[in-house]
Design a protein around this motif. Structure first.
Motif, PDB file in Angstrom:
ATOM      1  N   PHE A   1       0.847  -1.198   0.000  1.00  0.00           N
ATOM      2  CA  PHE A   1       0.000   0.000   0.000  1.00  0.00           C
ATOM      3  C   PHE A   1       0.887   1.254   0.000  1.00  0.00           C
ATOM      4  CE2 PHE A   1      -2.017   3.230   2.823  1.00  0.00           C
ATOM      5  CZ  PHE A   1      -2.992   3.669   1.940  1.00  0.00           C
ATOM      6  N   LEU A   2       1.923   1.240   0.823  1.00  0.00           N
ATOM      7  CA  LEU A   2       2.822   2.397   0.893  1.00  0.00           C
ATOM      8  C   LEU A   2       3.637   2.547  -0.392  1.00  0.00           C
ATOM      9  CD1 LEU A   2       3.989   2.069   4.612  1.00  0.00           C
ATOM     10  CD2 LEU A   2       2.303   3.659   3.673  1.00  0.00           C
ATOM     11  N   VAL A   3       3.979   1.423  -1.024  1.00  0.00           N
ATOM     12  CA  VAL A   3       4.691   1.474  -2.310  1.00  0.00           C
ATOM     13  C   VAL A   3       3.800   2.151  -3.357  1.00  0.00           C
ATOM     14  CG1 VAL A   3       5.456   0.029  -4.250  1.00  0.00           C
ATOM     15  CG2 VAL A   3       6.237  -0.485  -1.945  1.00  0.00           C
ATOM     16  N   PHE A   4       2.528   1.777  -3.369  1.00  0.00           N
ATOM     17  CA  PHE A   4       1.573   2.373  -4.312  1.00  0.00           C
ATOM     18  C   PHE A   4       1.410   3.870  -4.033  1.00  0.00           C
ATOM     19  CE2 PHE A   4      -2.816   3.589  -5.390  1.00  0.00           C
ATOM     20  CZ  PHE A   4      -2.804   3.317  -6.754  1.00  0.00           C
ATOM     21  N   PHE A   5       1.321   4.217  -2.744  1.00  0.00           N
ATOM     22  CA  PHE A   5       1.178   5.631  -2.373  1.00  0.00           C
ATOM     23  C   PHE A   5       2.395   6.434  -2.830  1.00  0.00           C
ATOM     24  CE2 PHE A   5       2.645   8.783   0.723  1.00  0.00           C
ATOM     25  CZ  PHE A   5       1.693   9.765   0.502  1.00  0.00           C
ATOM     26  N   LEU A   6       3.575   5.811  -2.698  1.00  0.00           N
ATOM     27  CA  LEU A   6       4.817   6.494  -3.063  1.00  0.00           C
ATOM     28  C   LEU A   6       4.796   6.901  -4.543  1.00  0.00           C
ATOM     29  CD1 LEU A   6       7.282   7.036  -1.258  1.00  0.00           C
ATOM     30  CD2 LEU A   6       8.344   5.016  -2.256  1.00  0.00           C
ATOM     31  N   ALA A   7       4.291   6.008  -5.391  1.00  0.00           N
ATOM     32  CA  ALA A   7       4.218   6.301  -6.832  1.00  0.00           C
ATOM     33  C   ALA A   7       3.262   7.462  -7.084  1.00  0.00           C
ATOM     34  CB  ALA A   7       3.759   5.056  -7.585  1.00  0.00           C
ATOM     35  N   GLN A   8       2.150   7.481  -6.366  1.00  0.00           N
ATOM     36  CA  GLN A   8       1.165   8.564  -6.508  1.00  0.00           C
ATOM     37  C   GLN A   8       1.766   9.899  -6.024  1.00  0.00           C
ATOM     38  OE1 GLN A   8      -0.895   9.469  -3.321  1.00  0.00           O
ATOM     39  NE2 GLN A   8      -1.386  11.320  -4.438  1.00  0.00           N
TER      40      GLN A   8
ATOM     41  N   GLU B   1      -2.474  23.120  -8.751  1.00  0.00           N
ATOM     42  CA  GLU B   1      -3.853  22.651  -8.917  1.00  0.00           C
ATOM     43  C   GLU B   1      -4.093  21.329  -8.186  1.00  0.00           C
ATOM     44  OE1 GLU B   1      -6.498  21.213 -12.698  1.00  0.00           O
ATOM     45  OE2 GLU B   1      -4.937  22.712 -13.085  1.00  0.00           O
ATOM     46  N   TRP B   2      -3.169  20.373  -8.411  1.00  0.00           N
ATOM     47  CA  TRP B   2      -3.323  19.046  -7.784  1.00  0.00           C
ATOM     48  C   TRP B   2      -3.151  19.145  -6.262  1.00  0.00           C
ATOM     49  CZ3 TRP B   2      -0.378  15.081 -11.419  1.00  0.00           C
ATOM     50  CH2 TRP B   2      -1.094  14.975 -12.621  1.00  0.00           C
ATOM     51  N   SER B   3      -2.190  19.955  -5.815  1.00  0.00           N
ATOM     52  CA  SER B   3      -1.958  20.091  -4.374  1.00  0.00           C
ATOM     53  C   SER B   3      -3.186  20.685  -3.692  1.00  0.00           C
ATOM     54  CB  SER B   3      -0.743  20.991  -4.108  1.00  0.00           C
ATOM     55  OG  SER B   3       0.410  20.423  -4.670  1.00  0.00           O
ATOM     56  N   HIS B   4      -3.783  21.666  -4.350  1.00  0.00           N
ATOM     57  CA  HIS B   4      -4.982  22.287  -3.784  1.00  0.00           C
ATOM     58  C   HIS B   4      -6.127  21.278  -3.698  1.00  0.00           C
ATOM     59  CE1 HIS B   4      -7.543  25.562  -2.558  1.00  0.00           C
ATOM     60  NE2 HIS B   4      -8.457  25.195  -3.463  1.00  0.00           N
ATOM     61  N   PHE B   5      -6.256  20.465  -4.746  1.00  0.00           N
ATOM     62  CA  PHE B   5      -7.286  19.419  -4.754  1.00  0.00           C
ATOM     63  C   PHE B   5      -7.054  18.444  -3.595  1.00  0.00           C
ATOM     64  CE2 PHE B   5      -8.359  15.037  -5.941  1.00  0.00           C
ATOM     65  CZ  PHE B   5      -9.736  15.153  -6.111  1.00  0.00           C
ATOM     66  N   MET B   6      -5.798  18.006  -3.445  1.00  0.00           N
ATOM     67  CA  MET B   6      -5.480  17.047  -2.374  1.00  0.00           C
ATOM     68  C   MET B   6      -5.718  17.660  -0.992  1.00  0.00           C
ATOM     69  SD  MET B   6      -4.410  14.292  -3.972  1.00  0.00           S
ATOM     70  CE  MET B   6      -3.354  13.262  -2.982  1.00  0.00           C
ATOM     71  N   GLY B   7      -5.464  18.945  -0.879  1.00  0.00           N
ATOM     72  CA  GLY B   7      -5.571  19.620   0.416  1.00  0.00           C
ATOM     73  C   GLY B   7      -6.993  19.924   0.838  1.00  0.00           C
ATOM     74  N   TYR B   8      -7.917  20.009  -0.117  1.00  0.00           N
ATOM     75  CA  TYR B   8      -9.277  20.444   0.233  1.00  0.00           C
ATOM     76  C   TYR B   8     -10.365  19.443  -0.157  1.00  0.00           C
ATOM     77  CZ  TYR B   8      -7.482  24.931   1.710  1.00  0.00           C
ATOM     78  OH  TYR B   8      -6.811  25.913   2.397  1.00  0.00           O
TER      79      TYR B   8
ATOM     80  N   GLN C   1      -8.908  14.085   2.254  1.00  0.00           N
ATOM     81  CA  GLN C   1      -8.550  14.562   3.590  1.00  0.00           C
ATOM     82  C   GLN C   1      -9.075  13.678   4.715  1.00  0.00           C
ATOM     83  OE1 GLN C   1      -6.605  17.384   4.776  1.00  0.00           O
ATOM     84  NE2 GLN C   1      -5.849  16.845   2.749  1.00  0.00           N
ATOM     85  N   PHE C   2     -10.322  13.237   4.584  1.00  0.00           N
ATOM     86  CA  PHE C   2     -10.954  12.576   5.729  1.00  0.00           C
ATOM     87  C   PHE C   2     -11.108  11.063   5.582  1.00  0.00           C
ATOM     88  CE2 PHE C   2     -12.480  17.015   5.603  1.00  0.00           C
ATOM     89  CZ  PHE C   2     -11.803  17.459   6.726  1.00  0.00           C
ATOM     90  N   ILE C   3     -10.835  10.527   4.390  1.00  0.00           N
ATOM     91  CA  ILE C   3     -10.887   9.070   4.212  1.00  0.00           C
ATOM     92  C   ILE C   3      -9.496   8.531   3.859  1.00  0.00           C
ATOM     93  CG2 ILE C   3     -11.935   7.136   2.957  1.00  0.00           C
ATOM     94  CD1 ILE C   3     -14.075   8.629   4.445  1.00  0.00           C
ATOM     95  N   LEU C   4      -8.921   9.034   2.741  1.00  0.00           N
ATOM     96  CA  LEU C   4      -7.652   8.470   2.262  1.00  0.00           C
ATOM     97  C   LEU C   4      -6.475   8.820   3.170  1.00  0.00           C
ATOM     98  CD1 LEU C   4      -8.041   8.975  -1.613  1.00  0.00           C
ATOM     99  CD2 LEU C   4      -8.569   6.968  -0.221  1.00  0.00           C
ATOM    100  N   GLN C   5      -6.460  10.077   3.670  1.00  0.00           N
ATOM    101  CA  GLN C   5      -5.333  10.484   4.519  1.00  0.00           C
ATOM    102  C   GLN C   5      -5.271   9.676   5.822  1.00  0.00           C
ATOM    103  OE1 GLN C   5      -3.546  14.657   4.639  1.00  0.00           O
ATOM    104  NE2 GLN C   5      -4.753  14.616   6.506  1.00  0.00           N
ATOM    105  N   PRO C   6      -6.403   9.493   6.518  1.00  0.00           N
ATOM    106  CA  PRO C   6      -6.349   8.625   7.716  1.00  0.00           C
ATOM    107  C   PRO C   6      -5.946   7.193   7.382  1.00  0.00           C
ATOM    108  CG  PRO C   6      -8.324   9.978   7.766  1.00  0.00           C
ATOM    109  CD  PRO C   6      -7.707  10.183   6.409  1.00  0.00           C
ATOM    110  N   ILE C   7      -6.387   6.676   6.212  1.00  0.00           N
ATOM    111  CA  ILE C   7      -5.992   5.311   5.820  1.00  0.00           C
ATOM    112  C   ILE C   7      -4.484   5.252   5.621  1.00  0.00           C
ATOM    113  CG2 ILE C   7      -6.114   3.606   3.940  1.00  0.00           C
ATOM    114  CD1 ILE C   7      -9.068   4.376   3.578  1.00  0.00           C
ATOM    115  N   LEU C   8      -3.931   6.292   4.992  1.00  0.00           N
ATOM    116  CA  LEU C   8      -2.486   6.352   4.767  1.00  0.00           C
ATOM    117  C   LEU C   8      -1.729   6.370   6.087  1.00  0.00           C
ATOM    118  CD1 LEU C   8       0.030   6.762   2.975  1.00  0.00           C
ATOM    119  CD2 LEU C   8      -0.426   9.222   3.078  1.00  0.00           C
ATOM    120  N   ILE C   9      -2.183   7.229   7.011  1.00  0.00           N
ATOM    121  CA  ILE C   9      -1.515   7.322   8.320  1.00  0.00           C
ATOM    122  C   ILE C   9      -1.615   5.980   9.047  1.00  0.00           C
ATOM    123  CG2 ILE C   9      -1.601   8.435  10.597  1.00  0.00           C
ATOM    124  CD1 ILE C   9      -2.526  11.005   9.085  1.00  0.00           C
TER     125      ILE C   9
END
Lengths: 222, 248
Positions: A21-28, A45-52, A57-65
């Motif tokens: 999972f972390l390997v896949f995240f690294l590529a992204q 543009e992409w950073s703003h999308f990821m940030g907001y 923010q509330f599903i994928l980021q907690p899964i990553l952590i």
């Protein structure tokens, strides 16, 4: 399914799945970061999308952590068990005669990468939390590139990033292909998996190093 | 050949051991490693000292008794041989050779270089068998057609002699190669499928109970195995185990 996590094989599968999972995240992560060099507007543009974006923010980021925490905690648990399994050490142990340095030192490369993640979280995640929720600044879709480039101005931070990515490369060199073996995959595709692992383990960290060095040597001057 | 041996000496299981130096002369290159130790023991006995205890039986690489960590490697620097098949010509005049018992918490030292490998016996006891009706109408094994490739793989897995070199070589003292060979030799054959689900779970459970470490896939076990047991067996056991657990 009961007791699955209690077995040594199950623990290795947890390590493998969280690692993949972390390997896949690294590529992204790399795909987005490389736009900071190739297409700055796209990076913003992409950073703003990821940030907001709520899903990110509330599903994928907690899964990553959670993925990082599971991988780290399980790695420590396995290391403690492995040390107990040979309480009295050899006076002479020729580990290099039969296994690679990378495969024998995953805990060292892993802990260095973890320490780097602390710095990385402080640099970007803590900053973002402060910007959005504590200081409560208004949305600014154009700020990301400048903030990122600014981070790489100090030599010490750039050097630490480069060191961390070299250690990450060593970690991936063994870990990526090894995760398939842990999940029971060892067949005619294994040589291809091992080759892809070596390419990935060099290309992605080298790409991150290039981005860090590029921004260090190309600061944004007002 | 003149050698300086550094050998682990330990009075009994409860005593604290230590490395001791033993200079030795007159060793021939054609001697096996165990014959070299025989020469040393003759000298020690003649001097009235306690000879060095070490495991050995067949001395032709099939019993799995000999178990020495030689210069940091199980069965020494040669490949695909046991300690009894290791010849002294692999060493040079004047060499220092460090000789230790295989180290693992699950393999406690009994005396000097002799270890207790009954943990392997217990792993085999919980699943290393098949159910065959022996009440007079036993079916000949050859009556069941088996693909040659599978029969060969099963045979190769069955060549494991249970010496423990895999555990000794592994940085984690993991017994995955041994256990996977014992699981594989049955899992590959139709006669072994009857208890396959229970077998893999029982043997892995026992392996963990014995206190062996976890597999990091370093491959050291495969390199040091005197019988060349492949890592493919570990992957097969992982598949068998996960499949068994997911079936419930």
């Amino acid at each position: 399914m009961s007791g699955l996590i209690k077995s040594s094989i199950a623990r290795k599968v947890v390590m493998a799945l969280s690692g993949l999972f972390l390997v896949f995240f690294l590529a992204q992560h790399f795909t987005i970061n490389v736009t900071s060099v190739l297409a700055p507007d796209t990076f913003n543009e992409w950073s703003h999308f990821m940030g907001y974006n709520g899903l990110v923010q509330f599903i994928l980021q907690p899964i990553l952590i959670a993925g990082v925490i599971v991988h780290f905690v399980m790695g420590i648990v396995l290391e403690i068990q492995n040390n107990r399994a040979r309480a009295i050490k050899y006076k002479k142990y020729s580990g290099g005669a039969n296994a690679s340095w990378m495969s024998r030192n995953m805990i060292i490369t892993g802990l260095v990468v973890l320490a780097f993640l602390g710095l990385h979280f402080y640099d970007f995640w803590v900053h973002e939390m402060d910007y959005k929720y504590i200081t409560a600044n208004p949305e600014d879709p154009t700020r990301y590139l400048e903030e990122t480039v600014h981070k790489f101005e100090p030599v010490w931070r750039t050097v630490l990033y480069v060191i961390a990515f070299v250690l990450l490369a060593l970690h991936l060199w063994h870990g990526f292909a090894s995760s398939f073996q842990s999940m029971g995959v060892n067949n005619k595709y294994t040589p291809a998996i091992q080759t892809f692992t070596k390419i990935y383990a060099i290309a992605i960290p080298a790409g991150f190093i290039f981005i860090a060095l590029y921004h260090h040597f190309n600061p944004i001057t007002q | 050949m003149k050698l300086n041996l550094k050998i682990w000496r330990q009075k009994d299981a409860r005593s604290k051991g230590e490395m001791k130096d033993y200079p030795i002369n007159g060793i021939e290159g054609d001697m096996s490693f165990l014959e070299m130790l025989d020469v040393l023991n003759e000298e020690l006995i003649n001097k009235g000292e306690e000879p060095v205890q070490f495991d050995h039986d067949c001395r032709e690489g099939i019993c799995g008794s000999c178990s020495l960590q030689i210069n940091g490697e199980p069965h020494g620097p040669d490949r695909l041989v046991t300690t009894c098949q290791l010849h002294m010509r692999k060493f040079n005049d004047g060499d220092t050779i460090v000789i230790e018992p295989f180290r693992a918490t699950a393999f406690p030292v009994i005396k000097d270089l002799v270890i207790d490998r009954s943990a392997f016996d217990r792993i085999q006891q919980v699943g290393g068998y098949i159910s065959v009706n022996t009440s007079g109408n036993t079916v000949d094994a050859n009556a069941t057609p088996i693909e040659k490739e599978k029969a060969d793989d099963s045979f190769y897995a069955a060549t494991c002699i249970g010496c423990g070199a895999c555990v000794a070589a592994c940085k984690n003292a993991s017994a995955m190669l041994f256990t996977s060979a014992k699981v594989s030799q049955f899992a590959l054959l139709p006669q072994g499928r009857v208890e396959a689900t229970e077998r893999v779970q029982s043997m892995v459970r026992q392996m963990d109970l014995e206190g062996f470490g976890n597999c990091t896939n370093t491959g050291a076990c495969e390199v040091e195995c005197p019988k060349g047991i492949s890592l493919e067996n570990i992957a097969r056991m992982n598949r068998e185990y996960l499949s068994a657990k997911l079936k419930g």
